[in-house]
Design a protein around this motif. Structure first.
Motif, PDB file in Angstrom:
ATOM      1  N   GLY A 106     171.898 -27.901 -15.181  1.00 28.42           N
ATOM      2  CA  GLY A 106     171.724 -26.510 -15.592  1.00 28.42           C
ATOM      3  C   GLY A 106     171.501 -25.580 -14.411  1.00 28.42           C
ATOM      4  O   GLY A 106     172.075 -24.487 -14.345  1.00 28.42           O
ATOM      5  N   ASP A 110     171.690 -28.102 -23.965  1.00 32.71           N
ATOM      6  CA  ASP A 110     170.754 -26.974 -23.975  1.00 32.71           C
ATOM      7  C   ASP A 110     170.538 -26.436 -22.563  1.00 32.71           C
ATOM      8  O   ASP A 110     170.462 -25.229 -22.347  1.00 32.71           O
ATOM      9  CB  ASP A 110     169.439 -27.325 -24.681  1.00 32.71           C
ATOM     10  CG  ASP A 110     168.609 -28.357 -23.968  1.00 32.71           C
ATOM     11  OD1 ASP A 110     169.176 -29.263 -23.344  1.00 32.71           O
ATOM     12  OD2 ASP A 110     167.361 -28.265 -24.031  1.00 32.71           O
ATOM     13  N   ASP A 111     170.500 -27.328 -21.581  1.00 35.24           N
ATOM     14  CA  ASP A 111     170.342 -26.881 -20.195  1.00 35.24           C
ATOM     15  C   ASP A 111     171.640 -26.288 -19.637  1.00 35.24           C
ATOM     16  O   ASP A 111     171.593 -25.371 -18.817  1.00 35.24           O
ATOM     17  CB  ASP A 111     169.852 -28.029 -19.319  1.00 35.24           C
ATOM     18  CG  ASP A 111     168.422 -28.397 -19.654  1.00 35.24           C
ATOM     19  OD1 ASP A 111     167.525 -27.601 -19.323  1.00 35.24           O
ATOM     20  OD2 ASP A 111     168.208 -29.443 -20.273  1.00 35.24           O
ATOM     21  N   ASP A 147     169.434 -33.194 -16.606  1.00 37.73           N
ATOM     22  CA  ASP A 147     169.846 -32.020 -17.385  1.00 37.73           C
ATOM     23  C   ASP A 147     169.421 -30.727 -16.690  1.00 37.73           C
ATOM     24  O   ASP A 147     170.191 -29.766 -16.625  1.00 37.73           O
ATOM     25  CB  ASP A 147     169.319 -32.087 -18.815  1.00 37.73           C
ATOM     26  CG  ASP A 147     167.820 -32.323 -18.929  1.00 37.73           C
ATOM     27  OD1 ASP A 147     167.210 -32.853 -17.974  1.00 37.73           O
ATOM     28  OD2 ASP A 147     167.258 -31.984 -19.983  1.00 37.73           O
ATOM     29  N   GLU A 148     168.212 -30.710 -16.120  1.00 43.42           N
ATOM     30  CA  GLU A 148     167.762 -29.531 -15.380  1.00 43.42           C
ATOM     31  C   GLU A 148     168.581 -29.346 -14.094  1.00 43.42           C
ATOM     32  O   GLU A 148     168.909 -28.219 -13.725  1.00 43.42           O
ATOM     33  CB  GLU A 148     166.275 -29.621 -15.037  1.00 43.42           C
ATOM     34  CG  GLU A 148     165.361 -29.169 -16.146  1.00 43.42           C
ATOM     35  CD  GLU A 148     165.068 -30.254 -17.165  1.00 43.42           C
ATOM     36  OE1 GLU A 148     165.413 -31.426 -16.920  1.00 43.42           O
ATOM     37  OE2 GLU A 148     164.506 -29.930 -18.221  1.00 43.42           O
ATOM     38  N   PHE A 203     166.458 -19.286 -15.321  1.00 46.25           N
ATOM     39  CA  PHE A 203     166.808 -20.580 -15.907  1.00 46.25           C
ATOM     40  C   PHE A 203     165.606 -21.208 -16.600  1.00 46.25           C
ATOM     41  O   PHE A 203     165.715 -21.724 -17.709  1.00 46.25           O
ATOM     42  CB  PHE A 203     167.363 -21.534 -14.844  1.00 46.25           C
ATOM     43  CG  PHE A 203     167.635 -22.906 -15.388  1.00 46.25           C
ATOM     44  CD1 PHE A 203     168.733 -23.148 -16.191  1.00 46.25           C
ATOM     45  CD2 PHE A 203     166.762 -23.953 -15.134  1.00 46.25           C
ATOM     46  CE1 PHE A 203     168.970 -24.411 -16.721  1.00 46.25           C
ATOM     47  CE2 PHE A 203     166.991 -25.218 -15.655  1.00 46.25           C
ATOM     48  CZ  PHE A 203     168.101 -25.440 -16.451  1.00 46.25           C
ATOM     49  N   ARG A 204     164.452 -21.170 -15.950  1.00 50.49           N
ATOM     50  CA  ARG A 204     163.246 -21.762 -16.552  1.00 50.49           C
ATOM     51  C   ARG A 204     162.861 -21.025 -17.833  1.00 50.49           C
ATOM     52  O   ARG A 204     162.435 -21.640 -18.802  1.00 50.49           O
ATOM     53  CB  ARG A 204     162.078 -21.761 -15.556  1.00 50.49           C
ATOM     54  CG  ARG A 204     162.272 -22.695 -14.377  1.00 50.49           C
ATOM     55  CD  ARG A 204     162.558 -24.137 -14.773  1.00 50.49           C
ATOM     56  NE  ARG A 204     161.473 -24.676 -15.562  1.00 50.49           N
ATOM     57  CZ  ARG A 204     161.592 -25.658 -16.445  1.00 50.49           C
ATOM     58  NH1 ARG A 204     162.752 -26.221 -16.679  1.00 50.49           N
ATOM     59  NH2 ARG A 204     160.548 -26.081 -17.121  1.00 50.49           N
ATOM     60  N   ILE A 257     170.692 -21.839 -28.237  1.00 50.15           N
ATOM     61  CA  ILE A 257     170.300 -22.894 -27.295  1.00 50.15           C
ATOM     62  C   ILE A 257     169.352 -23.866 -27.995  1.00 50.15           C
ATOM     63  O   ILE A 257     169.445 -25.077 -27.802  1.00 50.15           O
ATOM     64  CB  ILE A 257     169.637 -22.306 -26.029  1.00 50.15           C
ATOM     65  CG1 ILE A 257     170.654 -21.487 -25.232  1.00 50.15           C
ATOM     66  CG2 ILE A 257     169.052 -23.410 -25.157  1.00 50.15           C
ATOM     67  CD1 ILE A 257     170.047 -20.772 -24.040  1.00 50.15           C
ATOM     68  N   GLN A 268     170.168 -28.398 -28.877  1.00 47.45           N
ATOM     69  CA  GLN A 268     169.411 -29.581 -28.455  1.00 47.45           C
ATOM     70  C   GLN A 268     169.319 -30.635 -29.557  1.00 47.45           C
ATOM     71  O   GLN A 268     168.947 -31.772 -29.294  1.00 47.45           O
ATOM     72  CB  GLN A 268     168.028 -29.180 -27.963  1.00 47.45           C
ATOM     73  CG  GLN A 268     167.074 -28.738 -29.040  1.00 47.45           C
ATOM     74  CD  GLN A 268     165.744 -28.305 -28.475  1.00 47.45           C
ATOM     75  OE1 GLN A 268     165.466 -28.455 -27.293  1.00 47.45           O
ATOM     76  NE2 GLN A 268     164.899 -27.762 -29.341  1.00 47.45           N
ATOM     77  N   ASP A 314     165.275 -22.200 -20.410  1.00 46.92           N
ATOM     78  CA  ASP A 314     165.053 -23.619 -20.682  1.00 46.92           C
ATOM     79  C   ASP A 314     163.780 -23.843 -21.498  1.00 46.92           C
ATOM     80  O   ASP A 314     163.754 -24.689 -22.390  1.00 46.92           O
ATOM     81  CB  ASP A 314     164.981 -24.391 -19.360  1.00 46.92           C
ATOM     82  CG  ASP A 314     164.922 -25.889 -19.558  1.00 46.92           C
ATOM     83  OD1 ASP A 314     165.574 -26.401 -20.499  1.00 46.92           O
ATOM     84  OD2 ASP A 314     164.240 -26.565 -18.772  1.00 46.92           O
ATOM     85  N   ALA A 317     171.580 -22.792 -20.959  1.00 49.37           N
ATOM     86  CA  ALA A 317     170.591 -22.015 -20.210  1.00 49.37           C
ATOM     87  C   ALA A 317     171.145 -21.640 -18.836  1.00 49.37           C
ATOM     88  O   ALA A 317     170.964 -20.506 -18.369  1.00 49.37           O
ATOM     89  CB  ALA A 317     169.292 -22.804 -20.066  1.00 49.37           C
ATOM     90  N   LYS A 363     164.238 -21.351 -25.008  1.00 53.31           N
ATOM     91  CA  LYS A 363     165.458 -21.698 -25.751  1.00 53.31           C
ATOM     92  C   LYS A 363     165.833 -20.645 -26.803  1.00 53.31           C
ATOM     93  O   LYS A 363     165.836 -20.914 -28.002  1.00 53.31           O
ATOM     94  CB  LYS A 363     165.315 -23.059 -26.405  1.00 53.31           C
ATOM     95  CG  LYS A 363     165.096 -24.176 -25.411  1.00 53.31           C
ATOM     96  CD  LYS A 363     165.077 -25.503 -26.055  1.00 53.31           C
ATOM     97  CE  LYS A 363     164.664 -26.644 -25.164  1.00 53.31           C
ATOM     98  NZ  LYS A 363     165.071 -26.661 -23.820  1.00 53.31           N
TER      99      LYS A 363
END
Length: 116
Positions: free
Chosen positions: A49, A97-98, A45-46, A71-72, A82, A86, A75, A101, A78
């Motif tokens: 994203g 969710d990612d 997912d990361e 992004f972090r 977002i 999830q 992530d 993001a 949220k």
């Protein structure tokens, strides 16, 4: 990995799409086997994203660093809807969710790049 890819729309889109499809299927299976809603061992997912966050950005360490940091932040914290995405069951919530993001990050990075 993304630094090595050519700036090709079709290569980026295909890679992101394949990561997303594989991620929905595999993350659902891992979540069921581990009996967790969003297992930390799932990282596709990361990757998806970040792929979205880096979509068609110019090859620049500064842009990549900014995209990673933004992004972090999205992530981890949220913001907005977002957080609610999830909760969608199965692999969809784990992945979406990612994806969101990444989309927020992409919009900000491209916006900043266009005015700088």
């Amino acid at each position: 990995m993304w630094f090595l890819l050519p700036l090709s729309f079709s290569v980026h889109i295909t890679t992101i799409f394949m990561l997303f499809i594989i991620g929905v299927i595999s993350s659902k299976k891992v979540a069921e086997e581990m009996n967790e809603s969003d297992p930390s061992v799932v990282v596709i997912d990361e990757a998806t994203g970040m792929g979205i966050a880096l979509f068609m950005l110019p090859h620049s360490i500064a842009m990549y660093t900014m995209a990673f940091i933004l992004f972090r932040i999205f992530d981890i914290f949220k913001p907005s809807f977002i957080y609610h995405v999830q909760n969608i069951p199965g692999g969809w919530g784990i992945m979406l969710d990612d994806v969101l993001a990444g989309m927020f990050t992409l919009a900000i990075c491209h916006g900043l790049y266009s005015i700088l």
